[in-house]
Design an enzyme around this catalytic site. Structure first.
Site, PDB file in Angstrom:
ATOM      1  N   CYS A  38       0.835  -1.211   0.000  1.00 24.45           N
ATOM      2  CA  CYS A  38       0.000   0.000   0.000  1.00 24.45           C
ATOM      3  C   CYS A  38       0.865   1.254   0.000  1.00 24.45           C
ATOM      4  CB  CYS A  38      -0.877   0.049   1.254  1.00 24.45           C
ATOM      5  SG  CYS A  38      -1.910  -1.348   1.504  1.00 24.45           S
TER       6      CYS A  38
HETATM    7  N1  SAJ Z   1       7.089   2.020   8.532  1.00 23.47           N
HETATM    8  C1  SAJ Z   1       8.164   2.740   9.029  1.00 23.47           C
HETATM    9  N2  SAJ Z   1       7.937   3.644  10.028  1.00 23.47           N
HETATM   10  C2  SAJ Z   1       6.687   3.852  10.552  1.00 23.47           C
HETATM   11  C3  SAJ Z   1       5.599   3.094  10.034  1.00 23.47           C
HETATM   12  C4  SAJ Z   1       5.826   2.183   9.028  1.00 23.47           C
HETATM   13  O1  SAJ Z   1       9.298   2.575   8.569  1.00 23.47           O
HETATM   14  O2  SAJ Z   1       6.554   4.663  11.465  1.00 23.47           O
HETATM   15  C5  SAJ Z   1       7.311   1.081   7.438  1.00 23.47           C
HETATM   16  C6  SAJ Z   1       6.976  -0.341   7.795  1.00 23.47           C
HETATM   17  O3  SAJ Z   1       8.106  -1.007   8.328  1.00 23.47           O
HETATM   18  C7  SAJ Z   1       6.566  -0.913   6.441  1.00 23.47           C
HETATM   19  C8  SAJ Z   1       5.950   0.275   5.719  1.00 23.47           C
HETATM   20  O4  SAJ Z   1       6.433   1.444   6.395  1.00 23.47           O
HETATM   21  O5  SAJ Z   1       7.698  -1.374   5.737  1.00 23.47           O
HETATM   22  C9  SAJ Z   1       4.419   0.272   5.732  1.00 23.47           C
HETATM   23  O6  SAJ Z   1       4.043   0.087   7.060  1.00 23.47           O
HETATM   24  P1  SAJ Z   1       2.519   0.358   7.578  1.00 23.47           P
HETATM   25  O7  SAJ Z   1       2.546   0.347   9.065  1.00 23.47           O
HETATM   26  O8  SAJ Z   1       1.956   1.542   6.908  1.00 23.47           O
HETATM   27  O9  SAJ Z   1       1.778  -0.975   7.180  1.00 23.47           O
HETATM   28  P2  SAJ Z   1       0.928  -1.339   5.903  1.00 23.47           P
HETATM   29  O10 SAJ Z   1       1.674  -1.203   4.645  1.00 23.47           O
HETATM   30  O11 SAJ Z   1       0.341  -2.663   6.214  1.00 23.47           O
HETATM   31  O12 SAJ Z   1      -0.193  -0.222   5.881  1.00 23.47           O
HETATM   32  C10 SAJ Z   1      -1.512  -0.538   6.157  1.00 23.47           C
HETATM   33  C11 SAJ Z   1      -2.334   0.541   5.525  1.00 23.47           C
HETATM   34  N3  SAJ Z   1      -3.701   0.126   5.499  1.00 23.47           N
HETATM   35  C12 SAJ Z   1      -4.414   0.325   4.365  1.00 23.47           C
HETATM   36  O13 SAJ Z   1      -3.949   0.840   3.377  1.00 23.47           O
HETATM   37  C13 SAJ Z   1      -5.812  -0.107   4.401  1.00 23.47           C
HETATM   38  C14 SAJ Z   1      -2.202   1.832   6.306  1.00 23.47           C
HETATM   39  O14 SAJ Z   1      -3.168   2.794   5.838  1.00 23.47           O
HETATM   40  C15 SAJ Z   1      -2.430   1.604   7.752  1.00 23.47           C
HETATM   41  O15 SAJ Z   1      -2.291   2.851   8.441  1.00 23.47           O
HETATM   42  C16 SAJ Z   1      -1.373   0.630   8.240  1.00 23.47           C
HETATM   43  O16 SAJ Z   1      -1.663  -0.602   7.566  1.00 23.47           O
HETATM   44  C17 SAJ Z   1      -1.473   0.416   9.746  1.00 23.47           C
HETATM   45  O17 SAJ Z   1      -1.764   1.409  10.446  1.00 23.47           O
HETATM   46  O18 SAJ Z   1      -1.168  -0.695  10.180  1.00 23.47           O
END
Ligand code: SAJ
Length: 437
Positions: free
Chosen positions: A273
């Site tokens: 995403c």
């Molecule tokens: N990441 C960082 N630092 C952060 C947060 C994330 O480096 O502070 C990295 C993670 O390691 C990963 C990437 O970013 O590699 C994405 O992480 P994510 O926490 O955004 O997880 P996703 O990709 O599963 O995002 C989903 C999304 N959900 C949908 O699109 C419906 C996002 O909108 C959500 O906010 C997120 O899950 C969530 O909150 O878990």
């Protein structure tokens, strides 16, 4: 027409089809069926269809017992045959929207699903697109395909809306049924019909004025995350230059009870995403001669993090008078985020490739990912004995901080560690054999 459709939707008489039975479509099909609708799931993947018709779920968030009960009662059926559309009144399209190798949107899944759907369109139907996409897709891409051949008139005998999916795989607190659902129609009547449908199954429905507003709201959600992750990644680089502890700085800032939201730096941006959705927006803006500078800059910072991590491994080895070339380097955690088995866009793959490029003897361990295909096409297996590999490695680099790792033991046994996630905490940061971002 509209009133009849709304009444059939409210009384659960309208028959539902969900196109695309992945991590978005299957939970949605179950939610509609549990609300009392008759649901038919359509997917070209025969394995998925066979599994569902046997009452077996292949999506961790959807318990098999739920699917079994709904299939047994006949509330859910699954097929590869799109012609069933002629017998349904409501369709949700939940197909993937990845990027092409060129970095442009790959609309092939939406194109295929919509052209198959268009063959069986009939009057009195409501269609909702859920796939994350650029603003304008529903009106410019989907609408003509559904009206040109069928002769239907949107807002009169066809009701077309967009509703962004907000499924976060593995999350238990916010699920399909209780996460507020934004819905925007091509016309007011389209919004009204879609809301009448979805509010019969989902707790909170949030109508907006158009499909573009709904499409854009989703892109704001995920662009917001991508840009803020880019900000803290650049902050990590700044703090490194100033010899300031970035983790302490972020924790201190996070004590502010308002006006701040904590993000943490890392080895890069993974998942299907966050790295992808914002590029749908910047791509669309290019078509109106606008350069989305924030997105481009954040994307540039996030995509160079694996290279930055590799330079940290080089610095760590150098502190032990070792060259990266020929050194044994163990990557700990390969999935794109902790406690998932998803490798899509994982920065671990980039780090592994960059280390190998510099001549390191690279291995990895990940309890959720027993094997992986490196970016160079090499199949790799997760090492069997993690602690033995930690001891033998000239340097360990923590890429994904899975909860189950015993970080105290890793700290004790490793010769050198690059900790990209602050997994070792303050003890690690004060230990001379540990290098951070
Ligand atoms: N990441 C960082 N630092 C952060 C947060 C994330 O480096 O502070 C990295 C993670 O390691 C990963 C990437 O970013 O590699 C994405 O992480 P994510 O926490 O955004 O997880 P996703 O990709 O599963 O995002 C989903 C999304 N959900 C949908 O699109 C419906 C996002 O909108 C959500 O906010 C997120 O899950 C969530 O909150 O878990």
């Amino acid at each position: 027409m509209k009133d009849k459709l709304i009444s059939d939707l409210k009384e659960k008489k309208a028959r539902i089809a969900v196109l695309g039975l992945g991590y978005v479509g299957l939970p949605l099909a179950v939610v509609f069926a549990e609300a009392g609708f008759d649901v038919i799931g359509i997917d070209p993947d025969v394995a998925k269809i066979d599994s569902l018709n046997k009452g077996i779920s292949y999506i961790p968030d959807v318990p098999t017992e739920d699917v079994a009960k709904l299939v047994k009662s006949g509330k859910i059926k699954a097929t590869t045959d799109f012609s069933v559309i002629k017998d349904v009144e409501a369709v949700s399209i939940c197909v993937p929207t990845p990027l092409k190798k060129t970095g442009d949107p790959d609309m092939s899944y939406i194109d295929t699903a919509t052209s198959d759907l268009a063959k069986y369109m009939h009057e009195g139907m409501v269609v909702v697109l859920e796939s994350t996409t650029y603003p304008g897709t529903t009106r410019e891409f989907i609408l003509p395909m559904l009206t040109e051949k069928s002769g239907l008139t949107v807002g009169e005998d066809l009701f077309l809306s967009f509703s962004p999916e907000r499924v976060d795989p593995g999350r238990e607190d916010w699920t399909t049924i209780n996460t507020p659902k934004v819905l925007g129609g091509i016309t007011e009547a389209c919004t009204e019909v879609a809301c009448a449908w979805y509010s019969g199954a989902i707790e909170t429905v949030v109508p907006v004025s158009s499909t573009e507003a709904a499409e854009m709201s989703k892109l704001l959600e995920n662009t917001f995350r991508m840009i803020n992750i880019g900000l803290v990644n650049e902050l990590a680089i700044m703090c490194d230059r100033l010899d300031v502890d970035v983790w302490e700085v972020i924790d201190a800032a996070a004590t502010k009870p308002f006006g701040f939201m904590k993000f943490t730096p890392g080895p890069g941006l993974g998942g299907h995403c966050i790295p992808i959705d914002p590029l749908y927006l910047s791509w669309k803006l290019k078509s109106v001669n606008y350069n989305a500078r924030f997105i481009e800059l954040a994307s540039e910072i996030n995509t160079q993090m694996p290279r930055y991590v590799t330079s940290k491994v080089q610095d760590a080895l150098n502190s032990n008078r070792k060259a990266i070339n020929g050194s044994k380097v163990l990557v700990l955690g390969a999935a794109y985020k902790p406690d998932v088995n998803d490798l899509r866009e994982s920065p671990a793959l980039d780090v592994i490739a960059l280390l190998a490029e510099k001549g390191a003897d690279v291995s990895y361990h990940d309890p959720y990912c027993p094997s992986l295909k490196s970016l160079d096409g090499v199949m790799m297996e997760s090492v069997a004995d993690m602690f033995s590999a930690v001891e033998k490695a000239d340097c360990v680099v923590i890429i994904t901080d899975h909860s189950e790792y015993e970080y105290g033991a890793v700290l004790e046994k490793a010769q050198l560690i690059v900790d990209t996630r602050n997994a070792l905490g303050k003890a690690g940061r004060n230990n001379p054999k540990v290098f951070g971002l």
